[in-house]
Design an enzyme around this catalytic site. Structure first.
Site: not given
Ligand SMILES: *Cc1c(COP(=O)(O)O)cnc(C)c1O
Length: 383
Positions: A71-72, A153, A181, A203, A239, A327
């Site tokens: 997500g990041t 989140n 989310q 995840h 890759t 975080c």
């Molecule tokens: C967890 C989350 C992220 C970050 O995703 P990662 O895969 O942990 O880098 C970004 N935005 C929201 C809303 C999240 O809940």
């Protein structure tokens, strides 16, 4: 001691079915999808099959799905990729909501501080809800990108994504949403939602960590920010992580097929927590929206409580919860999201997030709501 996990918004366990799908691709079918030989072709077929599964659920073309490391990265890629392309076209104004995940807000801040962008923050109401009308009013001729989180989140509020996308298009700008989310409870039908870009990942939906994706609507102005090989249609070199991509697609498939079932099971448990906490604990309030909120998400603020202290006390009683975003653990600062809602700092410091998931059972919820008033009382004694 019995350990109870109430932190599904931070991460989820990998579904056993997802784990089984991934397993062969670590060592048996280990080829590089870019290789010409048979082993490479098998890996490539696995990637393209995964892309097809996701594109099916997203109602998109396969070429509109890009795999990333999570997500990041997807949020970074969306803001930088579109931001840079739009700036070259004379549009350096970016609008983000004031309740974004740091992967969006910190990226926007860096674009402003070092790369000449003009970033503005869309205000939210006291529940963290973004009003499409306000978005519409804030869009300027130079607005190159608008980014608004799908499901928050920290406070669980769900935004009117389709309506926000609509006003963005009426004013000829590009719309991105962070849907990390959302996948367990809402259909990520990108065509119906009318979004231009959508961040998703593994995840939070019972898939692996370290894998995600970005939907990029065909024709969206975009400059690749990770240059290298021609993987991912040139949008993202590197890759492929074959087993994790296979796992991501399986997780998306399971999550999207069970959105209704997930909601129906968890809403009553969530509402039991919310109603009981507000009734039994003095000086408590719900954070986020009362009804437009994720089915697994209960979040609160308690006056005169140190949130980190509360989390330790809960941990000692066997409950894994969170305050705001994972975080921020260890930081005594009140969360920026809660401040954006207008909470006083003696409330914002005392936040608690309880998020439920596939393994949550009624008994755990009942025990928790019975224990919490005493734990809050103890936390207040330390404040
Ligand atoms: C967890 C989350 C992220 C970050 O995703 P990662 O895969 O942990 O880098 C970004 N935005 C929201 C809303 C999240 O809940």
């Amino acid at each position: 001691m019995n350990r109870v996990y109430f932190d599904y918004a931070a991460t989820t366990p990998v579904d056993p079915q997802v784990e089984r799908k991934m397993a062969p691709y670590f060592s048996l079918e280990f080829g590089n999808p870019s290789s010409i030989h048979l082993l490479g072709q098998i890996a490539e077929a696995a990637i393209e099959n995964a892309r097809g599964i996701i594109a099916g659920h997203f109602n998109s073309a396969e070429s509109e799905i890009i795999f990333t490391s999570g997500g990041t990265e997807s949020n970074n890629l969306a803001l930088r990729g579109v931001g840079l392309a739009q700036k070259l076209a004379g549009k350096n104004h970016i609008l983000i909501s004031s309740v974004e995940h740091p992967a969006v807000s910190k990226t926007a801040l860096q674009l402003q501080n070092y790369f000449g962008f003009d970033v503005e923050y869309i205000p939210v109401d006291s529940t963290g809800f973004v009003d499409p009308e306000i978005v519409s009013q804030m869009i300027k001729p130079t607005t190159g990108l608008v980014s608004v989180i799908f499901a928050n989140n920290e406070i669980g509020t769900v935004n009117p994504i389709e309506s926000i996308a609509k006003v963005c298009h009426e004013k000829s700008t590009i719309f991105h949403t962070d849907a990390m989310q959302a996948g367990n409870f809402y259909k990520l039908n990108c065509a119906a939602l009318q979004v231009d870009l959508l961040t998703f990942g593994g995840h939070k939906i019972y898939g692996p960590k370290g894998i995600g994706g970005l939907y990029i609507r065909k024709g969206t102005p975009f400059i690749s920010t990770q240059t290298g090989g021609s993987q991912e249609f040139g949008f993202r070199g590197g890759t492929h992580n074959v087993p994790l991509i296979v796992g991501l697609a399986e997780a998306v498939d399971i999550a999207q097929k069970s959105v209704q079932k997930n909601s129906e099971r968890l809403v009553p448990l969530r509402d039991k927590i919310i109603e009981t906490v507000l009734k039994t604990i003095p000086r408590s309030q719900l954070t986020g929206h009362a009804s437009l909120r994720m089915p697994n998400h209960a979040s609160f603020a308690f006056e005169s409580v140190n949130g980190n202290n509360l989390l330790s006390l809960l941990d000692h009683s066997g409950y894994a919860c969170s305050s705001g975003s994972a975080c921020k653990t260890g930081s005594p600062e009140p969360s920026e999201v809660l401040i954006a809602l207008g909470l006083e700092s003696n409330w914002a410091l005392g936040s608690l997030r309880v998020t439920l998931g596939k393994n949550t059972v009624l008994e755990e919820v009942e025990n928790f709501i019975q224990a919490l008033p005493g734990i809050i009382h103890n936390a207040r004694a330390y404040f």
